[in-house]
Design an enzyme around this catalytic site. Structure first.
Site, PDB file in Angstrom:
ATOM      1  N   ILE A  16      36.739  42.436  47.609  1.00 30.20           N
ATOM      2  CA  ILE A  16      38.150  42.612  47.274  1.00 30.20           C
ATOM      3  C   ILE A  16      38.521  41.311  46.569  1.00 30.20           C
ATOM      4  CG2 ILE A  16      38.862  41.792  49.582  1.00 30.20           C
ATOM      5  CD1 ILE A  16      41.338  43.546  49.380  1.00 30.20           C
ATOM      6  N   SER A  17      39.193  41.419  45.421  1.00 35.31           N
ATOM      7  CA  SER A  17      39.428  40.230  44.606  1.00 35.31           C
ATOM      8  C   SER A  17      40.352  39.248  45.296  1.00 35.31           C
ATOM      9  CB  SER A  17      40.037  40.621  43.263  1.00 35.31           C
ATOM     10  OG  SER A  17      39.110  41.336  42.501  1.00 35.31           O
ATOM     11  N   GLN A  18      40.285  38.026  44.816  1.00 35.71           N
ATOM     12  CA  GLN A  18      41.191  36.982  45.271  1.00 35.71           C
ATOM     13  C   GLN A  18      42.630  37.415  44.952  1.00 35.71           C
ATOM     14  OE1 GLN A  18      40.548  33.564  42.862  1.00 35.71           O
ATOM     15  NE2 GLN A  18      41.811  32.189  44.100  1.00 35.71           N
TER      16      GLN A  18
END
Lengths: 233, 801
Positions: free
Chosen positions: A82-84
């Protein structure tokens, strides 16, 4: 005297909405943006509101919930992350979303980016290539009430032509090249964002703009305000 | 004694085999730069076992055979068990930027893999302790076993998958245990254990669990993706993958303006990463229009029917590129013969019988060696893009040697060009630019080294959003050629980063970046203040050389404070973490080495090492450092000659061990005093090593084109005299220590082991900073210094402590 022990026992099982942690995360993302890009950088208020509203801890595996509101990418299984949060905010901000927009997302992943987008545009179409992730994200988004997100399992390379063209396209995994069919499904004046760099590295973003005359200009948005060519150490 | 010799040989063979196999296994499941950690932890095993034996000496002496047999059994079982356990540690090198827990996981891996080495070393140590009268011969069999083990594992990897090679080594170790068991009931238990390992383990326990973030792992998540074949060799594990539902479409640097889509492709992963593709060709290469729209096609816009050399042919993409552009002849060079067989034989029909084309000649050869022996005259030398973008971006390759991109290598390539010929290299583009600038700096240096005084007239660089292609011409680029390359770039929305006469406005038009860094960098590198620029740049972009072949090493200590202060703002991602992981392993090795080798000795003997004391301690410490410095430097140096790090490790490690073993046996018979013998040996070491610093590059150059077996024999011949002398000082010192103070012997082993553990990881760091010659010179200084601390003979004993 009995109340206190009961409370202590009950506390861990009470549902936690993590609102305070989320608010802190939003502040961190705002700080991060001013330091990493430019001191005047301000995200669209609607993007920040979405970040504050979407419960990121519901999009990460149980063993990552404790870190859900840290400003960093997290593993979500199936070789994906899950992206930053900062990158999610930046990507959403860069497409300059309006409430009427129809957006295509390539790479549903956990569904977090789709949920953020769904909070600021009219409709989100999202394609995921990994079956287990696609199923889980679809169920999760439905359960959380994101009715303006439509997902499907499939190959994002050819986009989702039936629903296009799109005001914006968000690609959440960089390939060796930008798929020509996606560029074709972008409206004139539309914007596409693609993160560049390893999944756990600090990513940079590629912004692709389609000019009104169907020309293409890309901008590499450096994630870090890092000036390498001047000054001494 | 025969049983002892046989068991020693078998255990030693399995131990070194395991050490080399573990390097392969960790390269497959993680990345190559953990390889040197293995040498360090093998040495830790040896050091810690010395301490353990010293502390339980009485029991061991009374139960020699049982102790040996138990240790060998535990070695056998633990080498399999630690492999299984090691794969369960959720270590993810890429996550280190964000997650400090990864350092703990790294330490856990270190400790897990230490266990089998501890037991292997215990066997040898027990034999030495209990049969000290035969120590020279035990040493001899120990080292011969080690040499045989290296060769055995290299051979085995050609026919067995790595996990099966592991079982082979476990069998060998258990055979050594059975030979020494001496009791039927024990032999029966050992046999049952062995059977359990061979047939009792669930198959998936021994499966390779690749990092989830390696290309192969990610690909296998895709719908309907499946591995068609797996091929093993010491050069790498090749996995062929098809993905019918979601095709691969690998085309780095493809233009936005293209109308073409890549054809169906099969992916070939080397060690689970570094994806190369075999493209489906249905008769006519001209249908592959996308090949005209990648940055790597740039040189072809300036050439007509060129004679092309492709270095790193992989799955054949760059060969197709050449044919698409009408090459008259293509020499395709690929290190791994199995890769060539995939394109030329196994999947030949899929590849449209590409390698049957009469214009193409395929060579299974290392690039440098091929170029060295080639007659040259190429119109184009093309170096393909074989590493993956994710890996390039993460900096995990920082400490891989690469002799492909050194000043000497590029000078050789330039020297093999025809008049007007072009060298073309495509790299992934990372921003701010690092390796692409380092490449430009290296090419410019190579040109100047080759006598070119106008590199600014011969160079051109273009970039897409994620690749850059550099061309260097053997001659000046003419105005017409410049016009053609600008037109090529414009038509495909590629930016020009450099060409003779470029203006700032030309450098940042299509793929707009905050500043035209690449352009500014190349202009600076071509200018009068290039040295200042390189010194001041935040990344290390000094050209790589054969002495310091770390092209991917871009880390600068000077930039670290600023990068760390910006760390949580994203700059941490710009740090080459491979380098800092290595620093962490040195610190880790020092701490764990101290805790497991020296601390127990200190605890058991509160008065500290007695009699020969500090003097002897210093002697054995310096020897430990120096031996491993030389050995590690030679592993690095011989990687160039032997084409692959694993070949180099196997040959250099076994060469040093065997010939040092012979040195030790022979020195036992010398009639001179031990002090004098040690001094003479050091004179021999210094003389030979200094000679090698001077002549090795020339020797390598001359014999580079020889076949592998001949090069291996040549390498062993080169190592033999040096290693022979290096094998002398330690046993002579040990003999002297034993005569003077027997209780000091475990300390000698322990201190030497601790220094070796430290040295193995420290040597790589030093090689990055000082280069091969620097590390060897430092080792020589240590050897000379050691002679001053030879364990004191009896007459001076009282003055030592």
């Amino acid at each position: 005297m009995l109340v206190l022990p009961l409370l202590l026992v009950a506390a861990p099982v009470l549902p936690q909405d993590h609102a305070a942690e989320r608010a802190a995360m939003v502040e961190e993302v705002k700080r991060y943006a001013t330091r990493a890009r430019d001191k005047d950088t301000k995200f669209d208020g609607r993007v920040l509101d979405a970040l504050d509203a979407v419960e990121r801890h519901r999009f990460v595996p149980a063993n990552q919930v404790a870190f859900a509101y840290e400003n960093r990418p997290l593993p979500i299984g199936h070789s994906q992350t899950i992206s930053q949060p900062y990158i999610v905010a930046l990507m959403t901000d860069l497409i300059r979303p309006t409430p009427d927009d129809v957006v295509l997302e390539i790479g549903t992943g956990s569904g977090y980016q789709a949920a953020i987008l769904a909070s600021v545009v009219e409709h989100v179409y999202s394609i995921e290539i990994i079956e287990a992730l696609a199923d889980a994200a679809s169920a999760r988004l439905r359960r959380l009430g994101y009715t303006n997100v439509t997902t499907r399992l499939g190959d994002g390379y050819y986009g989702w032509q039936e629903q296009g063209p799109y005001d914006a396209i968000v690609v959440t995994a960089a390939a060796s090249h930008v798929p020509p069919p996606l560029i074709a499904q972008l409206k004139p004046g539309g914007r596409m964002v693609i993160p560049v760099g390893g999944r756990f590295a600090t990513q940079q973003l590629l912004l692709i703009e389609k000019t009104p005359d169907d020309g293409i200009v890309t901008r590499q948005i450096a994630a870090v305000r890092f000036v390498p060519l001047t000054g001494r150490h | 004694m025969r049983r002892v010799f046989a068991a020693t040989l078998m255990v030693s063979c399995a131990a070194i085999g395991y050490e080399i196999l573990l390097m392969r296994l960790l390269s497959i499941v993680q990345w190559h730069h953990f390889a040197y950690m293995i040498i360090s932890l093998a040495l830790l095993g040896y050091g810690a076992s010395g301490t353990a034996i010293a502390l339980s000496r009485h029991w061991i002496v009374e139960h020699f055979e049982l102790a040996f047999a138990l240790s060998a059994s535990l070695f056998s079982v633990s080498m399999v068990a630690s492999f299984i356990a090691g794969q369960l540690v959720p270590f993810n090198a890429l996550e280190i930027v964000w997650n400090p827990r990864q350092f703990l996981y790294l330490a856990a891996i270190y400790l897990i893999f230490f266990v089998p080495f501890f037991f292997a070393a215990s066997c040898i140590g027990i034999a030495f302790t209990c049969r000290c009268n035969h120590s020279n011969r035990i040493y001899f069999f120990d080292l011969c076993g080690a040499g045989a083990g290296a060769m055995l594992v290299l051979g085995a990897l050609f026919v067995l998958m790595p996990p099966h090679t592991l079982l082979l080594l476990a069998t060998l170790a258990m055979a050594g245990a059975i030979v020494m068991s001496g009791r039927r009931w024990l032999a029966a238990i050992q046999s049952i254990l062995l059977l359990g390992l061979l047939i009792g383990l669930p198959a998936d326990w021994l499966g390779l669990r690749l990092s989830a973030y390696k290309g192969l792992s990610e690909t296998m998540q895709i719908i309907d993706a499946r591995a068609l074949n797996v091929y093993s060799s010491p050069l790498g594990l090749l996995t062929v993958v098809e993905s019918p539902t979601v095709p691969f479409r690998h085309a780095p640097g493809l233009s936005f303006a293209t109308r073409f889509v890549p054809p169906e492709q099969l992916a070939v992963f080397t060690d689970g990463d570094a994806m190369s593709v075999i493209s489906r060709v249905d008769g006519d290469v001209a249908q592959l229009g996308y090949l005209g729209d990648v940055t790597a096609a740039l040189p072809y816009s300036l050439l007509s029917s060129p004679r092309v050399l492709v270095l790193g042919a992989g799955g054949g993409s760059d060969v197709l590129l050449a044919l698409f552009h009408g090459a008259a002849q293509v020499d395709a060079v690929e290190l791994n013969p199995q890769m060539n067989a995939l394109v030329g034989v196994e999947y030949a029909d899929f590849a449209g019988r590409l390698y049957d084309d009469p214009r193409i000649s395929v060579f299974s050869h290392e690039a440098r060696g091929f170029v060295a022996q080639s007659e040259g005259g190429y119109d184009l030398i093309h170096i393909g893009l074989l590493d993956s973008f994710a890996v390039a971006g993460s900096g995990v390759q920082g400490l891989n040697e690469s002799y492909l991109y050194t000043v000497e290598a590029l000078s050789e390539y330039l020297g093999k060009l025809s008049d007007g010929g072009i060298l073309s290299i495509t790299r992934w583009l990372r921003l701010p630019p690092r390796d692409s600038l380092k490449l430009a700096a290296t090419v410019i240096d190579a040109m100047r080294t080759s006598g070119v005084n106008d590199p600014e007239q011969r160079l051109a660089v273009i970039r897409s959003w994620n690749t850059s292609t550099l061309i260097a011409k053997n001659g000046r680029l003419s105005d017409a050629e410049i016009a053609r390359l600008v037109q090529f770039a414009d038509a495909r929305s590629f930016d020009t980063a450099y060409f003779p006469g470029i203006q700032l406005d030309d450098a940042n038009r299509f793929n707009i970046i905050p500043d035209p860094w690449l352009h500014e960098g190349i202009v600076a590198l071509l200018g009068a203040n290039a040295e200042d620029f390189k010194r001041d740049y935040r990344f290390y972009i000094e050209p790589a050389t054969d002495s310091r072949p770390y092209f991917f090493h871009l880390f600068k200590w000077g930039s670290l404070p600023q990068l760390m202060s910006l760390g949580r703002q994203g700059a941490a991602g710009l740090v080459d973490w491979g380098y800092l992981v290595l620093v962490a392993t040195v610190v880790q090795a020092a701490i764990i080495g101290f805790l497991m080798i020296l601390l127990p000795l200190l605890k058991s003997n509160r008065r500290g090492p007695s009699l020969t004391g500090r003097r002897g301690g210093t002697y054995f410490f310096l020897l430990g450092l120096a031996f491993l410095f030389v050995e590690m430097a030679f592993i690095q140096k011989f990687t160039l000659f032997l084409s692959h790090p694993l070949y180099s490790v196997a040959v250099v490690l076994s060469g040093f061990l065997v010939f040092a073993g012979i040195g030790s046996v022979v020195s036992g018979r010398w009639r001179t005093a031990a002090t004098e013998g040690s001094r003479r040996a050091v004179i021999g070491i210094v003389s030979i090593a200094l000679l090698y610093i001077l002549i090795l590059p020339l020797v390598f150059q001359f014999f580079m084109g020889w076949p592998d077996p001949a090069k291996i024999a040549m390498s062993l011949a080169l190592i033999a005299p040096l290693a022979f002398f290096m094998g002398v000082p330690f046993p002579l010192g040990l003999q002297a220590a034993r005569d003077v103070a027997p209780e000091f012997v475990p300390w000698a082993w322990g201190i030497n082991g601790f220094a070796s553990v430290l040295s193995a990881s420290l040597a790589t760091l030093l090689a990055v900073e000082l280069g091969f010659s620097g590390v060897v010179l430092l080792a020589l200084l240590l050897y000379v210094a050691a002679t001053r601390f030879f364990p004191a003979p009896a007459r001076s004993r009282s003055g030592v402590d």
